[in-house]
Design a protein around this motif. Structure first.
Motif, PDB file in Angstrom:
ATOM      1  N   THR A 173       0.846  -1.207   0.000  1.00 18.30           N
ATOM      2  CA  THR A 173       0.000   0.000   0.000  1.00 18.30           C
ATOM      3  C   THR A 173       0.874   1.248   0.000  1.00 18.30           C
ATOM      4  N   GLU A 174       1.925   1.218   0.813  1.00 20.69           N
ATOM      5  CA  GLU A 174       2.830   2.365   0.927  1.00 20.69           C
ATOM      6  C   GLU A 174       3.568   2.596  -0.408  1.00 20.69           C
ATOM      7  N   GLU A 175       4.026   1.495  -1.000  1.00 20.23           N
ATOM      8  CA  GLU A 175       4.734   1.615  -2.289  1.00 20.23           C
ATOM      9  C   GLU A 175       3.802   2.185  -3.353  1.00 20.23           C
ATOM     10  N   LEU A 176       2.556   1.677  -3.372  1.00 23.22           N
ATOM     11  CA  LEU A 176       1.589   2.149  -4.367  1.00 23.22           C
ATOM     12  C   LEU A 176       1.241   3.611  -4.137  1.00 23.22           C
ATOM     13  N   SER A 177       1.244   3.974  -2.867  1.00 27.09           N
ATOM     14  CA  SER A 177       0.883   5.336  -2.497  1.00 27.09           C
ATOM     15  C   SER A 177       1.885   6.329  -3.103  1.00 27.09           C
ATOM     16  N   ALA A 311      -6.341   2.273  -3.329  1.00 25.35           N
ATOM     17  CA  ALA A 311      -7.243   1.307  -2.676  1.00 25.35           C
ATOM     18  C   ALA A 311      -7.654   0.220  -3.662  1.00 25.35           C
ATOM     19  N   ALA A 312      -7.930   0.614  -4.916  1.00 23.02           N
ATOM     20  CA  ALA A 312      -8.395  -0.377  -5.883  1.00 23.02           C
ATOM     21  C   ALA A 312      -7.275  -1.368  -6.221  1.00 23.02           C
ATOM     22  N   ILE A 313      -6.042  -0.859  -6.424  1.00 17.66           N
ATOM     23  CA  ILE A 313      -4.942  -1.793  -6.769  1.00 17.66           C
ATOM     24  C   ILE A 313      -4.637  -2.700  -5.571  1.00 17.66           C
ATOM     25  N   ARG A 314      -4.671  -2.102  -4.395  1.00 20.66           N
ATOM     26  CA  ARG A 314      -4.394  -2.887  -3.185  1.00 20.66           C
ATOM     27  C   ARG A 314      -5.417  -4.022  -3.038  1.00 20.66           C
ATOM     28  N   SER A 315      -6.699  -3.697  -3.248  1.00 21.74           N
ATOM     29  CA  SER A 315      -7.742  -4.727  -3.122  1.00 21.74           C
ATOM     30  C   SER A 315      -7.568  -5.788  -4.197  1.00 21.74           C
ATOM     31  N   ALA A 316      -7.231  -5.371  -5.424  1.00 22.66           N
ATOM     32  CA  ALA A 316      -7.053  -6.349  -6.506  1.00 22.66           C
ATOM     33  C   ALA A 316      -5.914  -7.304  -6.153  1.00 22.66           C
ATOM     34  N   MET A 317      -4.794  -6.748  -5.666  1.00 20.70           N
ATOM     35  CA  MET A 317      -3.640  -7.589  -5.339  1.00 20.70           C
ATOM     36  C   MET A 317      -3.981  -8.572  -4.214  1.00 20.70           C
ATOM     37  N   ASP A 471      -1.449 -16.742   5.475  1.00 19.81           N
ATOM     38  CA  ASP A 471      -1.564 -17.123   4.066  1.00 19.81           C
ATOM     39  C   ASP A 471      -2.329 -16.101   3.260  1.00 19.81           C
ATOM     40  N   LYS A 472      -3.285 -15.428   3.949  1.00 21.05           N
ATOM     41  CA  LYS A 472      -4.205 -14.579   3.208  1.00 21.05           C
ATOM     42  C   LYS A 472      -4.320 -13.208   3.844  1.00 21.05           C
ATOM     43  N   ASP A 473      -4.826 -12.258   3.054  1.00 18.49           N
ATOM     44  CA  ASP A 473      -5.122 -10.930   3.578  1.00 18.49           C
ATOM     45  C   ASP A 473      -6.645 -10.855   3.711  1.00 18.49           C
ATOM     46  N   ASP A 474      -7.154 -10.209   4.784  1.00 20.36           N
ATOM     47  CA  ASP A 474      -8.621 -10.238   4.948  1.00 20.36           C
ATOM     48  C   ASP A 474      -9.333  -9.266   3.993  1.00 20.36           C
ATOM     49  N   ASN A 475      -8.584  -8.355   3.383  1.00 21.74           N
ATOM     50  CA  ASN A 475      -9.112  -7.464   2.339  1.00 21.74           C
ATOM     51  C   ASN A 475     -10.415  -6.786   2.725  1.00 21.74           C
ATOM     52  N   ALA A 485     -12.421   4.975   1.047  1.00 21.38           N
ATOM     53  CA  ALA A 485     -11.088   4.796   0.453  1.00 21.38           C
ATOM     54  C   ALA A 485     -10.015   4.955   1.520  1.00 21.38           C
ATOM     55  N   CYS A 486      -9.943   3.987   2.415  1.00 18.39           N
ATOM     56  CA  CYS A 486      -8.921   4.042   3.466  1.00 18.39           C
ATOM     57  C   CYS A 486      -8.035   2.830   3.268  1.00 18.39           C
ATOM     58  N   PRO A 487      -7.147   2.864   2.282  1.00 18.11           N
ATOM     59  CA  PRO A 487      -6.380   1.647   2.008  1.00 18.11           C
ATOM     60  C   PRO A 487      -5.514   1.253   3.203  1.00 18.11           C
ATOM     61  N   SER A 488      -5.714   0.026   3.689  1.00 20.41           N
ATOM     62  CA  SER A 488      -4.939  -0.424   4.851  1.00 20.41           C
ATOM     63  C   SER A 488      -3.644  -1.075   4.354  1.00 20.41           C
ATOM     64  N   PRO A 489      -2.647  -1.256   5.244  1.00 24.32           N
ATOM     65  CA  PRO A 489      -1.382  -1.851   4.807  1.00 24.32           C
ATOM     66  C   PRO A 489      -1.572  -3.254   4.228  1.00 24.32           C
ATOM     67  N   LEU A 490      -0.721  -3.615   3.278  1.00 18.59           N
ATOM     68  CA  LEU A 490      -0.697  -4.987   2.755  1.00 18.59           C
ATOM     69  C   LEU A 490       0.784  -5.385   2.769  1.00 18.59           C
ATOM     70  N   VAL A 491       1.180  -5.992   3.888  1.00 15.55           N
ATOM     71  CA  VAL A 491       2.606  -6.273   4.057  1.00 15.55           C
ATOM     72  C   VAL A 491       2.912  -7.661   3.499  1.00 15.55           C
ATOM     73  N   CYS A 492       3.802  -7.713   2.533  1.00 14.00           N
ATOM     74  CA  CYS A 492       4.138  -9.017   1.944  1.00 14.00           C
ATOM     75  C   CYS A 492       5.567  -9.044   1.399  1.00 14.00           C
ATOM     76  N   TYR A 493       6.005 -10.271   1.081  1.00 11.40           N
ATOM     77  CA  TYR A 493       7.337 -10.448   0.488  1.00 11.40           C
ATOM     78  C   TYR A 493       7.197 -10.575  -1.014  1.00 11.40           C
ATOM     79  N   PRO A 494       7.874  -9.697  -1.776  1.00 14.24           N
ATOM     80  CA  PRO A 494       7.893  -9.924  -3.226  1.00 14.24           C
ATOM     81  C   PRO A 494       9.040 -10.884  -3.551  1.00 14.24           C
TER      82      PRO A 494
END
Ligand code: HEM
Length: 503
Positions: A173-177, A311-317, A471-475, A485-494
């Protein structure tokens, strides 16, 4: 004490009498006006809004129907919750409902009456909307924006490749921001300031700060008479953040003016600031734009454009990570069309029908701005009920886009539903309108859609993703507030799958 009692008793009795009279008037007219739940004195139906606004309104609509009335503090609203009612308001009577109303604690806004997004249906709004649709967000500006989008996507991929090498988690989310904010900033003032992206971050911080303090106003405080008392000092903080933004944007505008803004001849070389300052100076322009209107317009474009895309890209991911079968199909399509020796670009993204379906399904299920607003400009009749001139209207598109009569298993993420029936995003299908509909529809959809295709495409093409804690994000949308539109963090390993810079 005696004195106080003598004063209080008549005040309280008068208020009670007024309330009873009003309730009596309303109950007499239930045949003519949309139904309404029983209300409490002063707060109206505020106590019924227990969860996020769209969810609370959806629950009430299940009991009171697709067109109902509610009162939040001192303000009355009409709420539309199905496709047929939305069509009436946004198509049949579009012109009668083409005004909007301000939300949020407006008392502390420094550019009073300069809004475009919440403007009444006025000469100013018509002039700006025409400018948006003919010059600011279409044609050569759209081409410029897509070029910027491709450059910023490259930067994002490079930054994630580094993290992947170091096996470092990232907050997507931060990177997309950062990327999205830079895109909008460069579109607006890119001709002069594209090297100074620190300024883009500063603008974002001021705007986020003002929104953060605005969100601290409770709904009751916002819609009731308490707003102007600024009981908790949030109003003062909003003003201070907005003044910070004003200093910065004023400096940018002066820089343009001092450096001969007429330097570039055709629209292709201009950015949005060039076009607006040119219009500001044009003595023949139909409407004379003020400096405050230009400053407010930019702020609203940041607000309307940045967080919605993030928010939209974060939710899609999150959905793609949560659904390995979707990820597999998406990747197969990208590999087939784009190949494995170059990074996806806009022209190839537009050929990827499954990627497009993923974006459409995301906007259906996780809409970043789930309530449309309108203000009625004259008395009208919707679904046989009277709507008075001046009524504030909410259209709950989150509910409409999850109607089980239209969508099988509406709570599930199934992009395939948009493969069979492509649908469209321009707001002519009243069961699917992620960008609204009618005169007030979003002018930024042409920018948002290609950016979403590009970014999601690149993230899927280049990386495997692992959510950091589980394993999952609750999205789930975390915001309890207004826009959703309050995009929450999505912390993951690329985890690098394909490095286009080594191919
Ligand atoms: C995924 C991204 C986006 C979504 C989901 C979205 C959605 C919406 C929606 C639902 C509305 C209200 C429409 C209505 O009331 O009928 C709206 C209005 C608006 N949007 Fe967007 N939007 C997005 C991106 C953008 C971008 C990138 C920009 C500009 C660069 C933008 C600028 C605006 C403006 C200026 C309005 C107000 C239009 C008016 O009042 O006439 N939006 N948007």
């Amino acid at each position: 004490m005696d004195y106080l009692q003598h004063l209080l008793i008549p005040i309280v009795s008068t208020l009670l009498l007024l309330f009873l009279l009003k309730s009596f008037r309303n109950s007499k007219s239930t045949g003519k006006y949309p139904p309404s739940p029983p209300a409490l004195p002063f707060i109206g139906h505020l106590h019924l809004l227990k969860s996020r606004l769209p969810t609370s309104l959806e629950n009430l609509a299940k009991r009171y129907g697709p067109l109902m009335r509610i009162r939040l503090g001192a303000k009355e609203f009409v709420v539309a919750s199905d496709e047929k009612t939305a069509r009436e308001i946004l198509k049949t009577f579009d012109a009668d409902f083409a005004s909007k109303f301000m939300t949020g604690p407006n008392t502390f806004h420094i550019y009073e009456d300069s809004s475009f997004v919440a403007a009444p249906y006025s000469d100013y709004w018509k002039f700006m909307k025409t400018l948006c649709m003919t010059r600011l967000f279409t044609g050569s500006q759209l081409d410029r924006f897509i070029g910027i989008g491709e450059e910023e996507t490259c930067k994002l991929v490079k930054s994630l490749l580094k993290r992947s090498k170091a096996w470092e988690p990232c907050d997507l989310t931060e990177e997309l921001s950062e990327v999205t904010n830079n895109m909008i900033y460069r579109m607006i003032v890119g001709r002069r300031c594209s090297k100074n992206l620190g300024q883009a971050a500063e603008i974002r911080n001021f705007i986020l700060d003002s929104l953060k303090h605005a969100a601290k106003f409770q709904l009751g405080e916002m819609f009731g008479p308490l707003q102007k008392f600024d009981l908790f000092g949030n109003g003062k903080k909003i003003k201070s953040a907005l003044m910070g933004y004003d200093r910065l944007i004023e400096q940018i505008m002066k820089d343009y003016e001092d450096n001969d803004l007429n330097n570039c001849g055709n629209d292709h070389e201009k950015d949005v600031m060039d076009i607006l300052l040119e219009t500001h100076k044009d003595t023949n322009a139909k409407v004379k734009l003020t400096r405050d209107q230009i400053k407010n317009f930019f702020m609203e474009i940041f607000m309307a454009g940045v967080d919605t895309i993030i928010a939209a890209i974060r939710s899609a991911m999150a959905e793609v990570i949560n659904h390995p079968e979707v990820l597999k199909r998406l990747r197969e399509e990208i590999d087939l069309v784009v190949g494995n020796n170059r990074l996806i670009d806009e022209s190839s993204a537009s050929k990827l029908s499954y990627l497009q379906a993923v974006v459409m399904e995301t906007l259906r299920l996780h809409h970043p701005s789930p309530i449309l607003r309108r203000l009625s400009r004259k008395d009208s009749k919707i679904n046989g009920f009277n709507i008075n001139k001046g009524s504030r209207v909410f259209i709950n598109i989150s509910t409409i886009m999850r109607d089980p009569n239209r969508y099988a298993e509406p709570e599930k993420f199934i992009p395939e539903r948009f493969l069979a029936n492509r649908g469209e995003v321009k707001g002519q299908d009243f069961h699917y309108m992620p960008f609204g509909s009618g005169r007030r529809a979003c002018p930024g959809s042409y920018l948002a859609i290609p950016v979403m295709h590009l970014t999601i495409g690149a993230l899927i093409q280049c990386f495997d993703w692992e959510v950091k804690d589980g394993d999952k994000d609750d999205n789930k949308a975390k915001g309890s507030g207004y826009s959703g539109a309050c995009p929450s963090p999505l912390v993951c390993y690329p985890n690098t799958r394909f490095d286009p810079f080594q191919a």
